[in-house]
Structures are given as C-alpha cells and as structure tokens.
Motif scaffolding. Structure first.
Motif, PDB file in Angstrom:
ATOM      1  N   LEU A  86       0.839  -1.200   0.000  1.00  0.00           N
ATOM      2  CA  LEU A  86       0.000   0.000   0.000  1.00  0.00           C
ATOM      3  C   LEU A  86       0.874   1.251   0.000  1.00  0.00           C
ATOM      4  N   GLU A  87       1.910   1.260   0.814  1.00  0.00           N
ATOM      5  CA  GLU A  87       2.809   2.422   0.855  1.00  0.00           C
ATOM      6  C   GLU A  87       3.414   2.683  -0.520  1.00  0.00           C
ATOM      7  N   ALA A  88       3.831   1.625  -1.203  1.00  0.00           N
ATOM      8  CA  ALA A  88       4.413   1.777  -2.538  1.00  0.00           C
ATOM      9  C   ALA A  88       3.381   2.304  -3.530  1.00  0.00           C
ATOM     10  N   ALA A  89       2.142   1.792  -3.433  1.00  0.00           N
ATOM     11  CA  ALA A  89       1.081   2.235  -4.338  1.00  0.00           C
ATOM     12  C   ALA A  89       0.722   3.700  -4.093  1.00  0.00           C
ATOM     13  N   LEU A  90       0.645   4.111  -2.822  1.00  0.00           N
ATOM     14  CA  LEU A  90       0.323   5.508  -2.504  1.00  0.00           C
ATOM     15  C   LEU A  90       1.399   6.443  -3.044  1.00  0.00           C
ATOM     16  N   GLU A  91       2.640   6.056  -2.861  1.00  0.00           N
ATOM     17  CA  GLU A  91       3.748   6.866  -3.378  1.00  0.00           C
ATOM     18  C   GLU A  91       3.692   6.937  -4.904  1.00  0.00           C
ATOM     19  N   HIS A  92       3.416   5.807  -5.529  1.00  0.00           N
ATOM     20  CA  HIS A  92       3.315   5.740  -6.988  1.00  0.00           C
ATOM     21  C   HIS A  92       2.183   6.638  -7.503  1.00  0.00           C
ATOM     22  N   ILE A  93       1.020   6.563  -6.882  1.00  0.00           N
ATOM     23  CA  ILE A  93      -0.124   7.382  -7.299  1.00  0.00           C
ATOM     24  C   ILE A  93       0.198   8.863  -7.141  1.00  0.00           C
ATOM     25  N   ARG A  94       0.803   9.224  -6.039  1.00  0.00           N
ATOM     26  CA  ARG A  94       1.125  10.641  -5.802  1.00  0.00           C
ATOM     27  C   ARG A  94       2.191  11.148  -6.768  1.00  0.00           C
ATOM     28  N   ARG A  95       3.110  10.270  -7.162  1.00  0.00           N
ATOM     29  CA  ARG A  95       4.106  10.658  -8.160  1.00  0.00           C
ATOM     30  C   ARG A  95       3.457  10.846  -9.527  1.00  0.00           C
ATOM     31  N   GLN A  96       2.545   9.954  -9.864  1.00  0.00           N
ATOM     32  CA  GLN A  96       1.855  10.021 -11.154  1.00  0.00           C
ATOM     33  C   GLN A  96       0.878  11.193 -11.232  1.00  0.00           C
ATOM     34  N   HIS A  97       0.295  11.554 -10.089  1.00  0.00           N
ATOM     35  CA  HIS A  97      -0.741  12.594 -10.030  1.00  0.00           C
ATOM     36  C   HIS A  97      -0.430  13.575  -8.899  1.00  0.00           C
ATOM     37  N   PRO A  98       0.558  14.446  -9.076  1.00  0.00           N
ATOM     38  CA  PRO A  98       0.993  15.325  -7.986  1.00  0.00           C
ATOM     39  C   PRO A  98      -0.059  16.333  -7.524  1.00  0.00           C
ATOM     40  N   ASN A  99      -1.051  16.624  -8.331  1.00  0.00           N
ATOM     41  CA  ASN A  99      -2.079  17.600  -7.948  1.00  0.00           C
ATOM     42  C   ASN A  99      -3.274  16.970  -7.250  1.00  0.00           C
ATOM     43  N   LEU A 100      -3.257  15.670  -7.077  1.00  0.00           N
ATOM     44  CA  LEU A 100      -4.373  14.972  -6.450  1.00  0.00           C
ATOM     45  C   LEU A 100      -4.456  15.340  -4.973  1.00  0.00           C
ATOM     46  N   GLN A 101      -5.624  15.784  -4.552  1.00  0.00           N
ATOM     47  CA  GLN A 101      -5.866  16.189  -3.161  1.00  0.00           C
ATOM     48  C   GLN A 101      -6.679  15.093  -2.473  1.00  0.00           C
ATOM     49  N   ALA A 102      -6.006  14.085  -1.943  1.00  0.00           N
ATOM     50  CA  ALA A 102      -6.702  12.997  -1.249  1.00  0.00           C
ATOM     51  C   ALA A 102      -5.792  12.444  -0.165  1.00  0.00           C
ATOM     52  N   GLY A 103      -6.391  12.065   0.946  1.00  0.00           N
ATOM     53  CA  GLY A 103      -5.633  11.464   2.041  1.00  0.00           C
ATOM     54  C   GLY A 103      -5.384   9.988   1.781  1.00  0.00           C
ATOM     55  N   ASP A 104      -4.556   9.396   2.623  1.00  0.00           N
ATOM     56  CA  ASP A 104      -4.218   7.983   2.475  1.00  0.00           C
ATOM     57  C   ASP A 104      -5.444   7.082   2.560  1.00  0.00           C
ATOM     58  N   LEU A 105      -6.332   7.369   3.485  1.00  0.00           N
ATOM     59  CA  LEU A 105      -7.532   6.548   3.647  1.00  0.00           C
ATOM     60  C   LEU A 105      -8.438   6.666   2.426  1.00  0.00           C
ATOM     61  N   GLN A 106      -8.561   7.853   1.877  1.00  0.00           N
ATOM     62  CA  GLN A 106      -9.368   8.039   0.669  1.00  0.00           C
ATOM     63  C   GLN A 106      -8.759   7.279  -0.506  1.00  0.00           C
ATOM     64  N   LEU A 107      -7.445   7.359  -0.644  1.00  0.00           N
ATOM     65  CA  LEU A 107      -6.798   6.651  -1.743  1.00  0.00           C
ATOM     66  C   LEU A 107      -6.921   5.134  -1.567  1.00  0.00           C
ATOM     67  N   ALA A 108      -6.797   4.657  -0.348  1.00  0.00           N
ATOM     68  CA  ALA A 108      -6.943   3.223  -0.100  1.00  0.00           C
ATOM     69  C   ALA A 108      -8.353   2.767  -0.474  1.00  0.00           C
ATOM     70  N   ARG A 109      -9.353   3.550  -0.148  1.00  0.00           N
ATOM     71  CA  ARG A 109     -10.734   3.209  -0.528  1.00  0.00           C
ATOM     72  C   ARG A 109     -10.888   3.222  -2.043  1.00  0.00           C
ATOM     73  N   ALA A 110     -10.241   4.163  -2.696  1.00  0.00           N
ATOM     74  CA  ALA A 110     -10.311   4.230  -4.160  1.00  0.00           C
ATOM     75  C   ALA A 110      -9.634   3.005  -4.784  1.00  0.00           C
ATOM     76  N   ILE A 111      -8.525   2.568  -4.209  1.00  0.00           N
ATOM     77  CA  ILE A 111      -7.847   1.364  -4.709  1.00  0.00           C
ATOM     78  C   ILE A 111      -8.789   0.169  -4.599  1.00  0.00           C
ATOM     79  N   LEU A 112      -9.510   0.079  -3.503  1.00  0.00           N
ATOM     80  CA  LEU A 112     -10.464  -1.018  -3.341  1.00  0.00           C
ATOM     81  C   LEU A 112     -11.594  -0.927  -4.357  1.00  0.00           C
ATOM     82  N   GLY A 113     -11.918   0.262  -4.801  1.00  0.00           N
ATOM     83  CA  GLY A 113     -12.999   0.455  -5.762  1.00  0.00           C
ATOM     84  C   GLY A 113     -12.603   0.205  -7.203  1.00  0.00           C
ATOM     85  N   LEU A 114     -11.319   0.041  -7.468  1.00  0.00           N
ATOM     86  CA  LEU A 114     -10.882  -0.177  -8.852  1.00  0.00           C
ATOM     87  C   LEU A 114     -11.190  -1.576  -9.318  1.00  0.00           C
TER      88      LEU A 114
END
Length: 105
Positions: A77-105
């Motif tokens: 999860l830590e690697a995925a969060l870092e990867h997402i933030r690198r790919q999308h630097p303007n994304l305004q979302a917390g770790d919990l929100q991103l984790a929920r989004a990963i589950l929704g994919l």
C-alpha cells in the motif's frame, strides 16, 4: 412489552446503515473517477490505474488499512500511494481516501 419503540429503533438502524453504505459507495466512486480522470491525456483513462499492477497488487493492504482505520500500513500500500502521488501530484486525497479508491478499482 411495547413493540412500537422496538420497531422504530429497527427502522432507524436500517435507514442509517443504508445511508452509510451509500456514502461509502459515493466516495469510492468519486475518488476512483478522480484518479482515472487525472491520468495523462495520452494514456487510456480506463486503463491508467485499473491496469496498474503496482496499484492492483496493493488491494489486500488497502483493505487492511481501511478496515483498521489507518492503523495497519502494508508495504504494498505504501508503494502504491507513493506511486499514485508521483503520477498525479495535484491529487488532493488522504491515504484513507486513496486506499478506498484502490479497493474500488
């Protein structure tokens, strides 16, 4: 025994449970769409993160993270969060929100 208060409590619990589920689904859909929508214009938006092996590989860690309200943080999860933030630097979302989004994919 008075059954009217019991019926009222049961109805209230059913309504509140449905509202919580709707809120979670709406948040997950909105974040998933935001993640997909912020992908590079040159890539296929539907495959940008949904086909990303690093992000998909973090689903189990994301589930643990969400279930523990952020207490359990897996390496994937830590690697995925870092990867997402690198790919999308303007994304305004917390770790919990991103984790929920990963589950929704």
């Amino acid at each position: 025994m008075n059954t009217i208060p019991s019926l009222g409590l049961t109805a209230l619990l059913l309504i509140s449970g449905g509202a919580a589920a709707s809120s979670f689904i709406g948040t997950t859909d909105a974040l998933g769409n935001a993640l997909v929508g912020t992908s590079d214009a040159s890539t296929d938006a539907t495959s940008s993160l949904r086909d990303d092996k690093l992000v998909l590989g973090a689903r189990d860690d994301a589930a643990s993270f969400v279930a523990s309200q952020g207490q359990i943080r897996g390496v994937r999860l830590e690697a995925a969060l870092e990867h997402i933030r690198r790919q999308h630097p303007n994304l305004q979302a917390g770790d919990l929100q991103l984790a929920r989004a990963i589950l929704g994919l």
